[in-house]
Design a protein around this motif. Structure first.
Motif, PDB file in Angstrom:
ATOM      1  N   SER A  30      13.022  16.004  89.939  1.00  0.00           N
ATOM      2  CA  SER A  30      12.109  16.060  88.797  1.00  0.00           C
ATOM      3  C   SER A  30      11.366  17.386  88.788  1.00  0.00           C
ATOM      4  N   LYS A  31      10.770  17.685  87.649  1.00  0.00           N
ATOM      5  CA  LYS A  31      10.045  18.954  87.537  1.00  0.00           C
ATOM      6  C   LYS A  31       8.857  18.983  88.494  1.00  0.00           C
TER       7      LYS A  31
ATOM      8  N   SER B 197      10.107  19.785  92.061  1.00  0.00           N
ATOM      9  CA  SER B 197      10.512  21.177  92.240  1.00  0.00           C
ATOM     10  C   SER B 197       9.296  22.103  92.185  1.00  0.00           C
ATOM     11  N   ALA B 198       8.333  21.786  91.328  1.00  0.00           N
ATOM     12  CA  ALA B 198       7.118  22.603  91.263  1.00  0.00           C
ATOM     13  C   ALA B 198       6.324  22.479  92.567  1.00  0.00           C
ATOM     14  N   LEU B 199       6.287  21.267  93.107  1.00  0.00           N
ATOM     15  CA  LEU B 199       5.574  21.052  94.369  1.00  0.00           C
ATOM     16  C   LEU B 199       6.251  21.829  95.505  1.00  0.00           C
ATOM     17  N   GLY B 200       7.568  21.783  95.543  1.00  0.00           N
ATOM     18  CA  GLY B 200       8.305  22.527  96.561  1.00  0.00           C
ATOM     19  C   GLY B 200       8.077  24.019  96.443  1.00  0.00           C
ATOM     20  N   GLU B 201       8.059  24.510  95.209  1.00  0.00           N
ATOM     21  CA  GLU B 201       7.833  25.934  94.982  1.00  0.00           C
ATOM     22  C   GLU B 201       6.426  26.330  95.425  1.00  0.00           C
ATOM     23  N   ALA B 202       5.451  25.489  95.109  1.00  0.00           N
ATOM     24  CA  ALA B 202       4.075  25.768  95.498  1.00  0.00           C
ATOM     25  C   ALA B 202       3.937  25.762  97.024  1.00  0.00           C
ATOM     26  N   MET B 203       4.590  24.822  97.680  1.00  0.00           N
ATOM     27  CA  MET B 203       4.528  24.762  99.143  1.00  0.00           C
ATOM     28  C   MET B 203       5.155  26.011  99.752  1.00  0.00           C
ATOM     29  N   GLY B 204       6.271  26.452  99.191  1.00  0.00           N
ATOM     30  CA  GLY B 204       6.923  27.665  99.682  1.00  0.00           C
ATOM     31  C   GLY B 204       6.020  28.872  99.541  1.00  0.00           C
ATOM     32  N   ALA B 205       5.367  28.991  98.375  1.00  0.00           N
ATOM     33  CA  ALA B 205       4.467  30.119  98.140  1.00  0.00           C
ATOM     34  C   ALA B 205       3.285  30.064  99.113  1.00  0.00           C
TER      35      ALA B 205
END
Length: 51
Positions: free
Chosen positions: A6-7, A10-18
């Motif tokens: 889900s969006k 993926s947004a949560l994963g991207e934020a965690m990576g950043a």
């Protein structure tokens, strides 16, 4: 179960990576800031003593 992420996920994963990248870069940023402050302080002392 849907295989497509889900969006939100993926947004949560991207934020965690950043966030992880920022945390890894923090010591480098701190070192650069400290070196800059030391250089400026030394230059100020040299200018004050020179005049």
């Amino acid at each position: 179960m849907n295989k497509e992420p889900s969006k939100l996920t993926s947004a949560l994963g991207e934020a965690m990576g950043a966030l992880i990248i920022l945390l890894l870069l923090m010591p480098l940023v701190a070192l650069c800031l400290r070196a800059t402050v030391d250089i400026v302080r030394i230059n100020c002392e040299v200018n004050r003593n020179g005049r």
